[in-house]
Enzyme design. Structure first.
Site, PDB file in Angstrom:
ATOM      1  N   ARG A  14      12.094  21.863 -27.022  1.00 13.03           N
ATOM      2  CA  ARG A  14      13.110  21.801 -28.081  1.00 13.03           C
ATOM      3  C   ARG A  14      13.491  23.164 -28.626  1.00 13.03           C
ATOM      4  O   ARG A  14      14.571  23.321 -29.191  1.00 13.03           O
ATOM      5  CB  ARG A  14      12.661  20.849 -29.192  1.00 13.03           C
TER       6      ARG A  14
ATOM      7  N   GLU B 252      -5.558  20.906 -29.565  1.00 13.21           N
ATOM      8  CA  GLU B 252      -6.528  20.104 -30.305  1.00 13.21           C
ATOM      9  C   GLU B 252      -7.546  19.456 -29.370  1.00 13.21           C
ATOM     10  O   GLU B 252      -8.735  19.415 -29.642  1.00 13.21           O
ATOM     11  CB  GLU B 252      -5.790  19.039 -31.117  1.00 13.21           C
TER      12      GLU B 252
END
Length: 173
Positions: A70, A106
């Site tokens: 994006r 993560e």
């Protein structure tokens, strides 16, 4: 957008309150996450104004570095007004030569690549959250020979990271 949703900068330019154009999607992509969907802004007639305001937050570089995927939307739009476009892609998507940077996520790791070069760059993405990707892209740009002069995003999720120098059109505290 009604007039009360706008405000003026010190220079007298009108700026919009962009938050109404961001849709909150609870529990996406997983439970407990409130996803900030930029699609309503992208399909609105206000997208060009958002691009101008975002671009005006930073000094014009030699190149805009758009982060996969994006960030490409905004960096491409900025490049129309001047400066080249560099795509920062996921591993294996760019032809050689490339410079790579692996970074921690993560739950695991990822690798980004850009083509080497030189010049002043501004790193561009849609959302700044924890900073992992943006920091990896900055390291990657430096390793590839570029001089990073700034970072700009549409949305800064300030509650997810320590204070850092990133320019943004929308902030969530």
């Amino acid at each position: 957008m009604c007039i009360r949703d706008r405000f003026h900068t010190r220079s007298g330019q009108r700026k919009m309150n962009w938050k109404p154009w961001i849709q909150e999607v609870p529990d996406f992509p997983k439970s407990g996450v409130s996803f900030k969907d930029i699609s309503p802004l992208l399909r609105s007639g206000h997208f060009p104004a958002a691009v101008r305001e975002m671009r005006d937050l930073v000094e014009a570089p030699d190149y805009w570095v758009g982060i996969d995927s994006r960030g490409f939307i905004f960096a491409s739009a900025f490049a129309i007004e001047g400066g080249g476009l560099i795509l920062c892609r996921k591993k294996g998507k760019l032809p050689p030569p490339v410079v790579r940077e692996e970074y921690a996520l993560e739950y695991g790791s990822d690798t980004l690549e850009i083509q080497p070069g030189s010049g002043k760059v501004v790193i561009v993405d849609d959302v700044y959250a924890t900073g992992g990707t943006m920091n990896a892209v900055e390291r990657l740009c430096i390793k590839a020979g570029y001089h990073v002069i700034d970072r700009v995003v549409l949305i800064d999720l300030k509650f997810l990271h320590a204070p850092i120098d990133v320019k943004s059109l929308i902030q969530y505290e």
